[in-house]
Design a protein around this motif. Structure first.
Motif, short mmCIF file in Angstrom:
data_model
loop_
_atom_site.label_atom_id
_atom_site.label_comp_id
_atom_site.label_asym_id
_atom_site.label_seq_id
_atom_site.Cartn_x
_atom_site.Cartn_y
_atom_site.Cartn_z
N TRP A 1 0.82 -1.21 0.00
CA TRP A 1 0.00 0.00 0.00
C TRP A 1 0.85 1.26 0.00
CZ3 TRP A 1 -0.07 -3.86 3.61
CH2 TRP A 1 0.65 -3.61 4.80
N VAL A 2 2.11 1.14 0.43
CA VAL A 2 2.96 2.34 0.45
C VAL A 2 3.17 2.82 -0.98
CG1 VAL A 2 5.20 3.29 1.08
CG2 VAL A 2 4.09 1.63 2.58
N TRP A 3 3.47 1.89 -1.86
CA TRP A 3 3.65 2.28 -3.27
C TRP A 3 2.33 2.76 -3.87
CZ3 TRP A 3 6.63 3.98 -6.85
CH2 TRP A 3 6.19 3.95 -8.18
N GLN A 4 1.28 2.08 -3.53
CA GLN A 4 -0.03 2.47 -4.08
C GLN A 4 -0.38 3.89 -3.65
OE1 GLN A 4 -2.01 -0.85 -2.38
NE2 GLN A 4 -1.05 -2.26 -3.82
N SER A 5 -0.13 4.18 -2.39
CA SER A 5 -0.42 5.51 -1.89
C SER A 5 0.49 6.55 -2.55
CB SER A 5 -0.24 5.51 -0.37
OG SER A 5 -0.25 6.80 0.12
N LEU A 6 1.73 6.15 -2.74
CA LEU A 6 2.70 7.04 -3.38
C LEU A 6 2.26 7.38 -4.82
CD1 LEU A 6 5.43 8.26 -2.62
CD2 LEU A 6 6.51 6.19 -3.50
N GLU A 7 1.84 6.37 -5.53
CA GLU A 7 1.36 6.57 -6.90
C GLU A 7 0.22 7.58 -6.92
OE1 GLU A 7 0.16 2.75 -8.46
OE2 GLU A 7 1.47 3.10 -10.18
N ARG A 8 -0.67 7.42 -5.95
CA ARG A 8 -1.82 8.30 -5.89
C ARG A 8 -1.39 9.73 -5.55
NH1 ARG A 8 -4.09 9.74 -1.72
NH2 ARG A 8 -3.26 8.05 -0.47
N ARG A 9 -0.51 9.83 -4.55
CA ARG A 9 -0.09 11.17 -4.11
C ARG A 9 0.66 11.92 -5.20
NH1 ARG A 9 2.24 10.38 1.95
NH2 ARG A 9 2.69 12.60 1.78
N LEU A 10 1.41 11.17 -6.00
CA LEU A 10 2.18 11.82 -7.06
C LEU A 10 1.41 11.90 -8.37
CD1 LEU A 10 5.71 10.29 -6.37
CD2 LEU A 10 4.99 12.65 -6.00
#
Lengths: 255, 193
Positions: free
Chosen positions: A65-74
């Protein structure tokens, strides 16, 4: 205060880089280094020297989820064409639903459900794609798995729907929908902006179902699309439109 | 280890270049390759995985926006990322975010402008030299410095952890760092000739 002795300067820079200075000492040094680029450079030199120690740490993989959240934030993946259907919609809901203040009742169940439904976490999937260098972005990135958490106004989660990538079947898993009378069914609807609701089918009260939407529906499924579950007579709405109350709602988010 | 390490270092440098050019897939790969290292590093310092996850995101957001500032002449990619991650973690536990003045700014290195890119072998050499020199320290000095580095402890915390007086611990750290510097300069000198 000026630091003139080279050895003292270097020692303080080393201590700062190591991180052992604290409180007033750390603050004092920070002020000095901000005014003295050579001193700041000495800190950097120590940071690099000591930084090589980090290579000896046993790696620890962060959750997917860290990467998923990162993708969303960026806002990554936004440039990938999604077909001609509609202009970009804002991604209003976060996928970080199971963390922090926004944690839902049954959050653990959702995480578990995602883990069960997902075939593999996003970052490793990317590795495969990256092996093809400098090609134009594919129409849909492998990492564009999407999910919908359908919740009632009390923030209880009824269903979780996951789509591994655009065009893939939707897997709808019952998390904890409210019990249903024998003569009733839950029906799942897509709610595209400016169009009447479109039925996707009945939602299971337990377990999961896999729905393969026809192409004209599949292309509607993108971040921001609203979905709803209505209470209908057994077997579903007789009219092709929702006839009962909307019990659960959610929105497509990128995982 | 040399060849394998170099291959990896070259891969990371390449991914960093592509990330700087806005290549999302390269950034994803960079994340896959490096996040377990950075995450482990942050967790060791902040001790809580959920906090570490948030920080890890901040680190990569910074990397995404500032990858263009990375200069291979100055540090290897994993070292560069590690410094950013550790600084972020230290800022957090020190609780003084406004102190982030001396952030990692490789451009501050004097004499580095126009320098030839350091070869990967040279970057590996920094790590080798450090290991070598750490081994020359007295055991207590080495232990204190490593504890401070990996756990992000202050002098006071080190004293508590080691059950030794504050003054003694400070002296272990300082003497250790001084000896480390002397040794590194000697090694550097030797390597240059």
């Amino acid at each position: 205060m000026r630091l003139t002795d080279q050895n003292v300067r270097s020692l303080l820079a080393a201590e700062y880089a190591l991180g052992t200075l604290s409180g007033a000492a750390r603050l004092r040094f920070t002020v000095l280094a901000a005014q003295d680029s050579n001193l700041a450079a000495e800190v950097v030199r120590w940071q690099i020297r000591l930084g090589t120690l980090s290579h000896h740490i046993e790696p620890l993989a962060p959750g997917p989820w860290v990467w998923q959240s990162l993708e969303r934030r960026l806002g990554l993946g936004r440039n990938a064409p999604r077909g001609p259907v509609s202009p970009q919609r804002p991604r209003t809901r976060t996928i970080g639903l199971w963390r922090g203040a926004a944690a839902l009742a049954g959050a653990c169940a959702i995480v578990l459900a995602i883990l069960l439904v997902q075939e593999q976490p996003a970052p490793p999937a990317i590795i495969e794609v990256v092996e093809v260098p400098t090609e134009p972005a594919p129409a849909v990135s492998v990492s564009q798995a999407m999910a919908v958490v359908l919740s009632n106004p009390a923030d209880q989660t009824g269903w979780l729907i996951v789509q591994q990538h655009a065009g893939a079947p939707l897997v709808a898993r019952a998390v904890s929908p409210a019990p249903l009378a024998a003569d009733r069914s839950y029906e799942l609807w897509l709610l595209p902006t400016g169009r009447p609701p479109i039925s996707v089918g009945l939602a299971p009260v337990e377990g999961e179902i896999t729905v393969t939407p026809p192409p004209e529906l599949a292309e509607l499924i993108e971040p921001g699309l609203a979905l709803a579950i209505s209470l209908e007579p057994k077997g579903g709405s007789p009219t092709g439109l929702p006839t009962g109350p909307v019990m659960y709602q959610g929105e497509v988010v990128v995982m | 280890m040399g060849r394998k390490t170099s291959k990896r270092a070259n891969l990371l440098a390449d991914l960093m270049r592509q990330t700087a050019a806005g290549n999302e897939r390269a950034f994803g790969r960079l994340y896959s390759e490096t996040s377990p290292q950075l995450f482990a590093q942050i967790v060791r310092i902040v001790k809580q995985e959920t906090v570490a996850e948030e920080m890890l995101q901040e680190v990569y957001i910074k990397v995404w926006h500032k990858a263009g500032q990375y200069d291979p002449a100055k540090a290897g990619v994993s070292t560069w990322l590690g410094v950013i991650a550790r600084n972020r973690a230290l800022d957090e536990i020190r609780g003084h975010k406004q102190e982030r003045v001396v952030d990692f700014d490789l451009d501050n290195l004097p004499g580095s402008t126009g320098a030839e890119p350091a070869s990967v072998a040279e970057q590996d050499a920094i790590g080798r030299e450090l290991s070598l020199c750490l081994n020359e320290l007295e055991a207590q000095q080495r232990k204190t410095i490593l504890l401070a580095y990996y756990e992000g402890l202050t002098h006071k915390e080190l004293a508590a952890r080691l059950g030794s007086p504050l003054g003694t611990v400070k002296s272990w750290v300082r003497r250790g760092l001084i000896r480390l510097k002397e040794c590194l300069e000697k090694e550097n000198h030797r390597a240059a000739y």
